[in-house]
Design a protein around this motif. Structure first.
Motif, PDB file in Angstrom:
ATOM      1  N   ARG A 286       4.156  -5.232 -17.495  1.00  0.00           N
ATOM      2  CA  ARG A 286       4.728  -5.044 -16.155  1.00  0.00           C
ATOM      3  C   ARG A 286       6.077  -5.753 -16.008  1.00  0.00           C
ATOM      4  N   ALA A 287       6.797  -5.847 -17.112  1.00  0.00           N
ATOM      5  CA  ALA A 287       8.162  -6.397 -17.064  1.00  0.00           C
ATOM      6  C   ALA A 287       9.174  -5.313 -16.729  1.00  0.00           C
ATOM      7  N   PHE A 288       8.799  -4.055 -16.914  1.00  0.00           N
ATOM      8  CA  PHE A 288       9.628  -2.914 -16.524  1.00  0.00           C
ATOM      9  C   PHE A 288       8.774  -1.966 -15.690  1.00  0.00           C
ATOM     10  N   PRO A 289       9.286  -1.467 -14.574  1.00  0.00           N
ATOM     11  CA  PRO A 289      10.620  -1.758 -14.009  1.00  0.00           C
ATOM     12  C   PRO A 289      10.635  -3.102 -13.280  1.00  0.00           C
ATOM     13  N   ASP A 290      11.844  -3.714 -13.208  1.00  0.00           N
ATOM     14  CA  ASP A 290      11.980  -4.941 -12.437  1.00  0.00           C
ATOM     15  C   ASP A 290      12.819  -4.652 -11.186  1.00  0.00           C
ATOM     16  N   GLU A 291      13.212  -5.695 -10.491  1.00  0.00           N
ATOM     17  CA  GLU A 291      13.900  -5.550  -9.210  1.00  0.00           C
ATOM     18  C   GLU A 291      15.144  -4.684  -9.303  1.00  0.00           C
ATOM     19  N   SER A 292      15.824  -4.715 -10.453  1.00  0.00           N
ATOM     20  CA  SER A 292      17.093  -3.982 -10.580  1.00  0.00           C
ATOM     21  C   SER A 292      16.899  -2.477 -10.766  1.00  0.00           C
ATOM     22  N   HIS A 293      15.668  -2.024 -10.989  1.00  0.00           N
ATOM     23  CA  HIS A 293      15.415  -0.616 -11.277  1.00  0.00           C
ATOM     24  C   HIS A 293      14.751   0.129 -10.125  1.00  0.00           C
ATOM     25  N   ILE A 294      14.536  -0.544  -8.990  1.00  0.00           N
ATOM     26  CA  ILE A 294      13.769   0.096  -7.924  1.00  0.00           C
ATOM     27  C   ILE A 294      14.644   0.434  -6.719  1.00  0.00           C
ATOM     28  N   PHE A 295      14.102   1.273  -5.829  1.00  0.00           N
ATOM     29  CA  PHE A 295      14.788   1.698  -4.614  1.00  0.00           C
ATOM     30  C   PHE A 295      13.938   1.287  -3.409  1.00  0.00           C
ATOM     31  N   LYS A 296      14.571   0.635  -2.444  1.00  0.00           N
ATOM     32  CA  LYS A 296      13.871   0.119  -1.267  1.00  0.00           C
ATOM     33  C   LYS A 296      13.933   1.126  -0.113  1.00  0.00           C
ATOM     34  N   ALA A 297      12.835   1.284   0.571  1.00  0.00           N
ATOM     35  CA  ALA A 297      12.804   2.072   1.798  1.00  0.00           C
ATOM     36  C   ALA A 297      13.042   1.136   2.989  1.00  0.00           C
ATOM     37  N   ASP A 298      13.621   1.670   4.069  1.00  0.00           N
ATOM     38  CA  ASP A 298      13.799   0.813   5.246  1.00  0.00           C
ATOM     39  C   ASP A 298      12.498   0.771   6.062  1.00  0.00           C
ATOM     40  N   GLU A 299      12.479  -0.052   7.084  1.00  0.00           N
ATOM     41  CA  GLU A 299      11.245  -0.308   7.823  1.00  0.00           C
ATOM     42  C   GLU A 299      10.704   0.925   8.534  1.00  0.00           C
ATOM     43  N   THR A 300      11.585   1.833   8.930  1.00  0.00           N
ATOM     44  CA  THR A 300      11.102   3.029   9.639  1.00  0.00           C
ATOM     45  C   THR A 300      10.239   3.893   8.724  1.00  0.00           C
ATOM     46  N   VAL A 301      10.581   3.915   7.431  1.00  0.00           N
ATOM     47  CA  VAL A 301       9.762   4.675   6.482  1.00  0.00           C
ATOM     48  C   VAL A 301       8.396   4.031   6.340  1.00  0.00           C
ATOM     49  N   LEU A 302       8.386   2.705   6.241  1.00  0.00           N
ATOM     50  CA  LEU A 302       7.112   2.000   6.113  1.00  0.00           C
ATOM     51  C   LEU A 302       6.252   2.191   7.355  1.00  0.00           C
ATOM     52  N   GLU A 303       6.873   2.172   8.522  1.00  0.00           N
ATOM     53  CA  GLU A 303       6.122   2.359   9.759  1.00  0.00           C
ATOM     54  C   GLU A 303       5.483   3.746   9.821  1.00  0.00           C
ATOM     55  N   SER A 304       6.218   4.744   9.310  1.00  0.00           N
ATOM     56  CA  SER A 304       5.667   6.100   9.333  1.00  0.00           C
ATOM     57  C   SER A 304       4.487   6.244   8.384  1.00  0.00           C
ATOM     58  N   LEU A 305       4.446   5.420   7.342  1.00  0.00           N
ATOM     59  CA  LEU A 305       3.357   5.489   6.370  1.00  0.00           C
ATOM     60  C   LEU A 305       2.161   4.644   6.775  1.00  0.00           C
ATOM     61  N   TYR A 306       2.455   3.435   7.289  1.00  0.00           N
ATOM     62  CA  TYR A 306       1.384   2.461   7.502  1.00  0.00           C
ATOM     63  C   TYR A 306       1.162   2.096   8.973  1.00  0.00           C
ATOM     64  N   GLY A 307       2.021   2.577   9.825  1.00  0.00           N
ATOM     65  CA  GLY A 307       1.920   2.215  11.227  1.00  0.00           C
ATOM     66  C   GLY A 307       2.832   1.084  11.601  1.00  0.00           C
ATOM     67  N   THR A 308       2.862   0.019  10.792  1.00  0.00           N
ATOM     68  CA  THR A 308       3.816  -1.106  10.979  1.00  0.00           C
ATOM     69  C   THR A 308       4.324  -1.515   9.622  1.00  0.00           C
ATOM     70  N   ALA A 309       5.527  -2.106   9.637  1.00  0.00           N
ATOM     71  CA  ALA A 309       6.124  -2.569   8.386  1.00  0.00           C
ATOM     72  C   ALA A 309       5.296  -3.673   7.765  1.00  0.00           C
ATOM     73  N   SER A 310       4.697  -4.511   8.622  1.00  0.00           N
ATOM     74  CA  SER A 310       3.948  -5.642   8.080  1.00  0.00           C
ATOM     75  C   SER A 310       2.707  -5.178   7.321  1.00  0.00           C
ATOM     76  N   LYS A 311       2.088  -4.079   7.789  1.00  0.00           N
ATOM     77  CA  LYS A 311       0.906  -3.590   7.085  1.00  0.00           C
ATOM     78  C   LYS A 311       1.251  -3.070   5.695  1.00  0.00           C
ATOM     79  N   GLY A 312       2.461  -2.544   5.564  1.00  0.00           N
ATOM     80  CA  GLY A 312       2.840  -2.009   4.257  1.00  0.00           C
ATOM     81  C   GLY A 312       3.373  -3.048   3.311  1.00  0.00           C
ATOM     82  N   ALA A 313       3.664  -4.244   3.856  1.00  0.00           N
ATOM     83  CA  ALA A 313       4.231  -5.279   2.983  1.00  0.00           C
ATOM     84  C   ALA A 313       3.165  -5.786   2.028  1.00  0.00           C
ATOM     85  N   LYS A 314       3.560  -6.050   0.829  1.00  0.00           N
ATOM     86  CA  LYS A 314       2.643  -6.546  -0.204  1.00  0.00           C
ATOM     87  C   LYS A 314       3.082  -7.920  -0.660  1.00  0.00           C
TER      88      LYS A 314
END
Length: 288
Positions: free
Chosen positions: A260-288
């Motif tokens: 699990r050394a690849f992919p690392d932080e430099s290889h990923i794409f972040k979604a903004d909070e509105t996307v997380l809210e649409s998936l999980y209801g709140t951004a905090s619920k989707g946070a890991k």
């Protein structure tokens, strides 16, 4: 090389007269051809050696005309400014002239080759004449001819005695008379290859034929040691070992995914909070 211009058979003959060696390498696909052209190669041969180094056969004999058309077309797309020769595969030029010309037509029209190569000497000269008369340049090939390996007793050095040397000389002269623009000399003793090169006006291109031919050809996978396992050949010089680099690179990739050394932080794409809210209801619920 954007400013590179493809050779033609007139320029090749002049290079022989001027003592300028021709360089030829095989290629079988778009990226290989493109890299060869960028490196400044004079001629690319789409060889039926693709049977051994690309398709996994023990010999060139199973290679079909469809195989050659497919790979030639790929090479042409990668090397627009290089003279490209396509091999006529086993038993496609030993029958009727109509059958031979149908194969030539496919390599030229569908494959977009600039010339074809045929193996053999006196016995194929009439066919060579007919192909040349149809407007297609022909590269001859004598000495060790892989398509005839079963009838010549294996992969043996050619031209080791006076009779064999004379046979090779006669074959080279016959191909010149038939209209071939050049001839490949494979696994021929250096002295005989030099004598042939002096005796004919068309260029000779050696592979395992010593230092005094008018040019040299090697297989792409030999030049770059692109095989596993790789079989050493006395007449080959390895200029890069990409086979080892490829194996090591893929090995490292496998290890990093497992760890699990690849992919690392430099290889990923972040979604903004509105996307997380649409998936999980709140951004905090989707946070890991």
């Amino acid at each position: 090389m954007a400013d590179k211009q493809a050779l033609n058979i007139v320029k090749m003959k002049k290079m022989k007269a001027d003592g300028i060696p021709l360089t030829m390498i095989t290629a079988y696909d778009y990226p290989s051809a493109r890299l060869a052209e960028e490196a400044g190669i004079d001629i690319i041969l789409v060889g039926d050696s693709l049977g051994n180094v690309v398709l996994g056969y023990d010999t060139t004999l199973p290679v079909t005309l469809d195989d050659m058309v497919y790979h030639t077309r790929s090479v042409v797309r990668g090397a627009h400014n290089t003279f490209i020769v396509a091999d006529m595969p086993f038993m496609t030029y030993h029958g009727s002239i109509d059958e031979s010309l149908r194969g030539v037509r496919r390599l030229m029209q569908e494959g977009r080759a600039h010339a074809v190569k045929v193996e053999g000497g006196v016995e194929i000269c009439e066919t060579v004449k007919q192909i040349v008369s149809a407007g297609v340049p022909v590269l001859g090939h004598i000495g060790l001819t892989p398509q005839s390996v079963n009838t010549i007793g294996g992969y043996r050095i050619q031209g080791k005695d006076p009779a064999d040397a004379q046979r090779l000389m006669d074959e080279a002269k016959a191909l010149e008379a038939a209209g071939a623009f050049a001839v490949v000399l494979e696994l021929v003793t250096e002295e005989v290859a030099e004598a042939i090169s002096r005796a004919i006006s068309i260029p000779t291109i050696g592979i395992g034929a010593g230092r005094y031919t008018d040019g040299q050809v090697l297989v792409y996978h030999d030049v770059l040691r692109y095989a596993s396992p790789y079989r050493e050949k006395r007449f080959v010089k390895t200029y890069a070992d990409i086979g080892t680099q490829i194996r090591e690179g893929i090995t490292q990739y496998v290890q990093e995914v497992k760890q699990r050394a690849f992919p690392d932080e430099s290889h990923i794409f972040k979604a903004d909070e509105t996307v997380l809210e649409s998936l999980y209801g709140t951004a905090s619920k989707g946070a890991k």
